[in-house]
Design an enzyme around this catalytic site. Structure first.
Site, PDB file in Angstrom:
ATOM      1  N   CYS A   2     -13.796   4.422  -2.321  1.00 35.89           N
ATOM      2  CA  CYS A   2     -14.552   3.165  -2.292  1.00 35.89           C
ATOM      3  C   CYS A   2     -14.416   2.504  -3.647  1.00 35.89           C
ATOM      4  O   CYS A   2     -14.085   3.153  -4.634  1.00 35.89           O
ATOM      5  CB  CYS A   2     -16.020   3.431  -2.025  1.00 35.89           C
ATOM      6  SG  CYS A   2     -16.282   4.352  -0.514  1.00 35.89           S
ATOM      7  N   ARG A  28      -9.249  -0.165  -2.540  1.00 30.49           N
ATOM      8  CA  ARG A  28      -9.835   1.175  -2.490  1.00 30.49           C
ATOM      9  C   ARG A  28     -10.642   1.405  -1.211  1.00 30.49           C
ATOM     10  O   ARG A  28     -11.030   2.528  -0.904  1.00 30.49           O
ATOM     11  CB  ARG A  28     -10.733   1.401  -3.705  1.00 30.49           C
ATOM     12  CG  ARG A  28     -10.003   1.345  -5.021  1.00 30.49           C
ATOM     13  CD  ARG A  28     -10.965   1.570  -6.143  1.00 30.49           C
ATOM     14  NE  ARG A  28     -11.580   2.875  -6.062  1.00 30.49           N
ATOM     15  CZ  ARG A  28     -11.076   3.981  -6.568  1.00 30.49           C
ATOM     16  NH1 ARG A  28      -9.932   3.933  -7.220  1.00 30.49           N
ATOM     17  NH2 ARG A  28     -11.697   5.120  -6.439  1.00 30.49           N
ATOM     18  N   TRP A  71     -15.004   2.434   2.314  1.00 31.19           N
ATOM     19  CA  TRP A  71     -14.058   3.104   3.200  1.00 31.19           C
ATOM     20  C   TRP A  71     -14.896   4.194   3.864  1.00 31.19           C
ATOM     21  O   TRP A  71     -15.238   5.195   3.234  1.00 31.19           O
ATOM     22  CB  TRP A  71     -12.906   3.697   2.391  1.00 31.19           C
ATOM     23  CG  TRP A  71     -11.780   4.242   3.224  1.00 31.19           C
ATOM     24  CD1 TRP A  71     -10.712   3.552   3.735  1.00 31.19           C
ATOM     25  CD2 TRP A  71     -11.599   5.602   3.647  1.00 31.19           C
ATOM     26  NE1 TRP A  71      -9.897   4.396   4.444  1.00 31.19           N
ATOM     27  CE2 TRP A  71     -10.410   5.650   4.412  1.00 31.19           C
ATOM     28  CE3 TRP A  71     -12.329   6.770   3.466  1.00 31.19           C
ATOM     29  CZ2 TRP A  71      -9.938   6.831   4.986  1.00 31.19           C
ATOM     30  CZ3 TRP A  71     -11.855   7.954   4.030  1.00 31.19           C
ATOM     31  CH2 TRP A  71     -10.664   7.974   4.777  1.00 31.19           C
ATOM     32  N   ASN A  97     -19.519   6.714  -3.920  1.00 30.84           N
ATOM     33  CA  ASN A  97     -18.154   7.032  -3.519  1.00 30.84           C
ATOM     34  C   ASN A  97     -18.058   8.546  -3.430  1.00 30.84           C
ATOM     35  O   ASN A  97     -18.407   9.234  -4.382  1.00 30.84           O
ATOM     36  CB  ASN A  97     -17.171   6.486  -4.575  1.00 30.84           C
ATOM     37  CG  ASN A  97     -15.730   6.801  -4.243  1.00 30.84           C
ATOM     38  OD1 ASN A  97     -15.406   7.135  -3.107  1.00 30.84           O
ATOM     39  ND2 ASN A  97     -14.853   6.696  -5.228  1.00 30.84           N
ATOM     40  N   GLY A  98     -17.641   9.069  -2.279  1.00 34.46           N
ATOM     41  CA  GLY A  98     -17.528  10.522  -2.139  1.00 34.46           C
ATOM     42  C   GLY A  98     -18.209  10.991  -0.861  1.00 34.46           C
ATOM     43  O   GLY A  98     -18.501  10.194   0.032  1.00 34.46           O
ATOM     44  N   GLU A 470      10.705   9.127   2.530  1.00 38.28           N
ATOM     45  CA  GLU A 470       9.940   8.035   1.918  1.00 38.28           C
ATOM     46  C   GLU A 470      10.107   6.734   2.713  1.00 38.28           C
ATOM     47  O   GLU A 470       9.134   6.002   2.926  1.00 38.28           O
ATOM     48  CB  GLU A 470      10.381   7.863   0.455  1.00 38.28           C
ATOM     49  CG  GLU A 470       9.734   6.709  -0.289  1.00 38.28           C
ATOM     50  CD  GLU A 470       8.210   6.749  -0.354  1.00 38.28           C
ATOM     51  OE1 GLU A 470       7.596   7.747   0.059  1.00 38.28           O
ATOM     52  OE2 GLU A 470       7.632   5.743  -0.788  1.00 38.28           O
ATOM     53  N   LYS A 474       7.032   4.631   4.352  1.00 41.35           N
ATOM     54  CA  LYS A 474       6.797   3.202   4.085  1.00 41.35           C
ATOM     55  C   LYS A 474       6.650   2.447   5.402  1.00 41.35           C
ATOM     56  O   LYS A 474       5.744   1.646   5.571  1.00 41.35           O
ATOM     57  CB  LYS A 474       7.945   2.577   3.275  1.00 41.35           C
ATOM     58  CG  LYS A 474       8.047   2.976   1.820  1.00 41.35           C
ATOM     59  CD  LYS A 474       6.907   2.538   0.936  1.00 41.35           C
ATOM     60  CE  LYS A 474       5.750   3.473   0.950  1.00 41.35           C
ATOM     61  NZ  LYS A 474       5.542   4.402  -0.050  1.00 41.35           N
ATOM     62  N   GLU A 477       3.317   3.577   7.534  1.00 40.73           N
ATOM     63  CA  GLU A 477       1.971   3.312   7.025  1.00 40.73           C
ATOM     64  C   GLU A 477       1.650   1.822   6.989  1.00 40.73           C
ATOM     65  O   GLU A 477       0.483   1.443   7.053  1.00 40.73           O
ATOM     66  CB  GLU A 477       1.739   3.961   5.664  1.00 40.73           C
ATOM     67  CG  GLU A 477       2.573   3.415   4.548  1.00 40.73           C
ATOM     68  CD  GLU A 477       2.362   4.158   3.239  1.00 40.73           C
ATOM     69  OE1 GLU A 477       1.295   4.740   3.034  1.00 40.73           O
ATOM     70  OE2 GLU A 477       3.291   4.144   2.406  1.00 40.73           O
ATOM     71  N   HIS A 493      18.919  19.775  15.825  1.00 40.75           N
ATOM     72  CA  HIS A 493      18.157  20.978  16.180  1.00 40.75           C
ATOM     73  C   HIS A 493      16.891  20.637  16.965  1.00 40.75           C
ATOM     74  O   HIS A 493      15.966  21.443  17.014  1.00 40.75           O
ATOM     75  CB  HIS A 493      17.812  21.774  14.920  1.00 40.75           C
ATOM     76  CG  HIS A 493      19.035  22.261  14.191  1.00 40.75           C
ATOM     77  ND1 HIS A 493      19.874  23.220  14.709  1.00 40.75           N
ATOM     78  CD2 HIS A 493      19.589  21.891  13.017  1.00 40.75           C
ATOM     79  CE1 HIS A 493      20.884  23.430  13.881  1.00 40.75           C
ATOM     80  NE2 HIS A 493      20.737  22.625  12.837  1.00 40.75           N
ATOM     81  N   LYS A 587      -6.282   3.374  -1.423  1.00 47.92           N
ATOM     82  CA  LYS A 587      -5.289   3.591  -2.483  1.00 47.92           C
ATOM     83  C   LYS A 587      -5.373   4.977  -3.094  1.00 47.92           C
ATOM     84  O   LYS A 587      -4.354   5.607  -3.316  1.00 47.92           O
ATOM     85  CB  LYS A 587      -5.448   2.516  -3.557  1.00 47.92           C
ATOM     86  CG  LYS A 587      -4.392   2.563  -4.662  1.00 47.92           C
ATOM     87  CD  LYS A 587      -3.018   2.187  -4.154  1.00 47.92           C
ATOM     88  CE  LYS A 587      -1.951   2.267  -5.220  1.00 47.92           C
ATOM     89  NZ  LYS A 587      -0.611   2.344  -4.615  1.00 47.92           N
TER      90      LYS A 587
HETATM   91  C1  F6R Z   1       2.070   6.003   0.279  1.00 50.70           C
HETATM   92  C2  F6R Z   1       0.992   6.302  -0.619  1.00 50.70           C
HETATM   93  C3  F6R Z   1       0.368   7.649  -0.580  1.00 50.70           C
HETATM   94  C4  F6R Z   1       0.196   8.167  -2.012  1.00 50.70           C
HETATM   95  C5  F6R Z   1      -0.571   9.498  -2.015  1.00 50.70           C
HETATM   96  C6  F6R Z   1      -0.686  10.077  -3.413  1.00 50.70           C
HETATM   97  O1  F6R Z   1       2.567   4.718   0.090  1.00 50.70           O
HETATM   98  O2  F6R Z   1       0.596   5.468  -1.387  1.00 50.70           O
HETATM   99  O3  F6R Z   1       1.106   8.535   0.187  1.00 50.70           O
HETATM  100  O4  F6R Z   1       1.461   8.318  -2.584  1.00 50.70           O
HETATM  101  O5  F6R Z   1      -1.848   9.304  -1.474  1.00 50.70           O
HETATM  102  O6  F6R Z   1      -1.321   9.184  -4.273  1.00 50.70           O
HETATM  103  P1  F6R Z   1      -1.234   9.364  -5.836  1.00 50.70           P
HETATM  104  O7  F6R Z   1       0.167   9.109  -6.250  1.00 50.70           O
HETATM  105  O8  F6R Z   1      -2.204   8.357  -6.377  1.00 50.70           O
HETATM  106  O9  F6R Z   1      -1.647  10.780  -6.127  1.00 50.70           O
END
Ligand code: F6R
Length: 592
Positions: A2, A28, A71, A97-98, A470, A474, A477, A493, A587
């Site tokens: 949050c 966030r 969130w 937050n938590g 990756e 992308k 998500e 496989h 985030k």
């Molecule tokens: C994907 C993404 C997440 C973060 C993951 C780790 O685009 O943003 O998969 O990479 O939550 O976050 P950090 O790097 O902040 O530990």
């Protein structure tokens, strides 16, 4: 998960100031938002479900305000469950937050003592606990923070809480596990869960440590140890980031802006990153074994690091997901090195596993973007990514920054940093070209053709395998199209059973020893009707669409990352989604 923002001071536009701060923190959490401010000895609150976007506040002018973007964890996404929450007397507004693990028993006890609950959140117990503690606390300027600390000591779990008290006109906050930064200005004090939101007001900041609390008044900030209740001298840091770095700067959204910042980020690493890379190389040389650990995109960077260290420097490194690393703890011991990769430095799965490793005597290095974050402070050796604030929920420039530092480190191990610097420069120029020429439009056209597809596959071998993972992350998500990345050899496989006529498959085929084999895999997909999109320096008959990318040797992964980012972006737009704030995501993932 949050966003928290608070202000107390000489300005009387606290509600507007808090609203502006929350807008910067919306990445966030964006289920709902709310602001509390003092108004003639009463608390006024405005809270609403939905994104804060273009919202304006109707709260009356005030010298103190506290706000939150949510969130949801406990309780649905409703106006009533949006923060702040008030106590029974209407004196306090609380945000959080938590997750309060013992919330059920606290709720039960508080209800038995006749407190009235107006929401389904775990947060509201804090409002009533602080209400009780305020009654017991001795009168005086510290009353609010003393009461908040007493309440905080009764919570279990990892939490950050903040309180606005209309009687004193003060703010107080306490934390364990969730980030909180305090901002110092001439005329007041600020509080935020991410310091980039404070940059327009100040670069003088105090990062609250675990089990610390703060009292914010118009006269300044006091910091306390929650366990002992004693005041401690705050450490004031002047942070490197500047306010402009957190703005859109004319781009339509942060995802576009951050994709475009990658060439500059890589050039900066080439210019300024050698000392850090050499220091990390020394740690790797001295270690009995090296572990590369990250979550999500950072895990893909860690896996790419495993290939880079092996291929460039002949060094073995073990890769683990942050959420799994702790389960290997019995094998960890003194002499080992863990390199934790994290944009935010607040990901709980990384922090937990790194604390476990550290307790077992493992040396801890971190590649982290946010200065002062929990990982930054936990690490024995923290290396800043220098990517600047990453506001889009999707990681883009932080991914390529991690790769850039690992490329430099792998070359530092063999005394060839100049080679890596040149590769980084070339990769930066190629990304710049790709973002500026017809290829960008071409990727948009591919997205236009495939955006109604339900499944998308990505394959790569060797160093391109993490890039396939990756690219798939992308796409899924941000566009919510089901996308899976595979090691090219694994397809036959089992996964090949999923290929149907027209199924798109992105094939990463650099000019290295993996090319022929990955193209063989592409042919098998094509033979079953799959539509092959080749990302490769050279064309091939297997490709239905070819996105040409320059061969940049061991830096090729940096360039390969960009088509996946753009594809995800355009698919999101075509499917009507906000690229900066995908559903259900936040985030930094500070809860388990
Ligand atoms: C994907 C993404 C997440 C973060 C993951 C780790 O685009 O943003 O998969 O990479 O939550 O976050 P950090 O790097 O902040 O530990």
């Amino acid at each position: 998960m949050c966003g928290i923002f608070g202000y107390v001071g000489i300005r009387d536009d606290a509600p507007q100031l808090v609203l502006a701060g929350l807008k910067k923190l919306e990445y966030r959490g964006y289920d709902s938002w709310g602001i509390a401010a003092k108004d003639n000895g009463r608390v006024q609150i405005e809270k609403r479900v939905g994104k804060i976007g273009d919202a304006v506040t109707t709260l009356r002018p005030s010298h103190v305000g506290l706000g939150h973007t949510r969130w949801a964890t406990h309780g649905g996404v409703t106006d009533a469950n949006a923060h702040p929450h008030v106590d029974c007397t209407g004196r306090l507004a609380i945000i959080h937050n938590g997750i309060i693990q013992n919330f059920r028993e606290l709720h039960h006890d508080l209800t038995a003592r006749d407190h009235t609950f107006r929401s389904d959140t775990d947060t509201e117990v804090v409002a009533h606990l602080v209400e009780e503690e305020l009654e017991n606390a001795a009168d005086g300027p510290q009353r609010l923070v003393l009461a908040l600390m007493a309440a905080f000591r009764r919570l279990t779990g990892l939490n950050a809480v903040a309180a606005l008290d209309v009687a004193s006109g003060h703010l107080a906050a306490a934390k364990s596990g969730s980030p909180l930064t305090l901002g110092w200005t001439e005329g007041g004090a600020l509080l935020a869960s991410d310091y980039s939101a404070l940059l327009e007001h100040t670069r003088e900041m105090t990062f609250l440590d675990e089990h610390q609390a703060a009292l914010l008044t118009p006269d300044g900030i006091e910091v306390y140890d929650v366990t002992t209740g004693q005041a401690i001298t705050p450490i004031v840091n002047v942070v490197a980031w500047k306010a402009e770095a957190a703005d859109l700067a004319g781009f339509p959204d942060f995802m576009t802006k951050e994709i475009h910042e990658q060439p500059d980020v890589l050039r900066r690493i080439a210019r300024e990153g050698v000392a850090d890379a050499e220091a990390l190389a020394h740690l790797i040389e001295a270690a009995s074994e090296t572990h590369l650990v990250g979550c999500g995109t950072a895990a893909h960077a860690a896996l790419a690091g495993q290939y880079l260290l092996a291929r460039v420097a002949g060094r073995r490194a073990f890769f683990a997901n942050g959420s799994e690393f702790g389960y290997l703890e019995r094998f960890l011991g003194p002499g080992a090195l863990a390199i934790a990769l994290s944009q935010s430095g607040e990901t709980i799965d990384i922090l937990d596993s790194m604390r476990t490793a550290k307790a077992r005597g493992v040396e801890l290095a971190a590649l982290v973007n946010v200065e002062g974050s929990s990982l930054y402070r936990l690490a024995d050796h923290a290396i800043l990514l220098g990517a600047g604030p990453e506001r889009c929920v999707l990681a883009t420039k932080s991914f390529t920054a991690k790769l850039g530092i690992l490329l430099l480190t792998a070359h530092a191990l063999i005394g060839q940093t100049a080679v890596a610097q040149a590769l980084l420069e070339r990769a930066a120029s190629e990304i710049e070209a790709l973002l500026g020429d017809w290829r960008r439009d071409f990727i948009r056209q591919i997205a236009e053709r495939i955006y109604r597809q339900e499944h998308l596959y990505m394959i790569g071998r060797g160093p391109s395998y993490p890039q396939a993972l990756e690219a798939a992350l992308k796409v899924k998500e941000v566009s919510y199209v089901h996308a899976e990345g595979f090691a090219g050899g694994e397809l036959k496989h089992g996964v090949i059973a999923l290929i149907e006529p027209g199924t798109p498959c992105l094939v990463l085929a650099p000019d290295d020893e993996t090319r022929d084999d990955v193209i063989s895999g592409a042919m098998e997909v094509k033979a079953r009707g799959g539509h092959i999109i080749g990302v490769s320096p050279r064309p091939d008959p297997a490709f239905d669409d070819h996105i040409p990318v320059a061969d940049v040797g061991e830096a090729s992964g940096l360039v390969q990352a960009v088509p996946g980012q753009l594809l995800g972006y355009y698919l999101a737009l075509l499917r009507g989604h906000d690229p900066d704030k995908p559903r259900n995501l936040a985030k930094s993932v500070t809860v388990k």
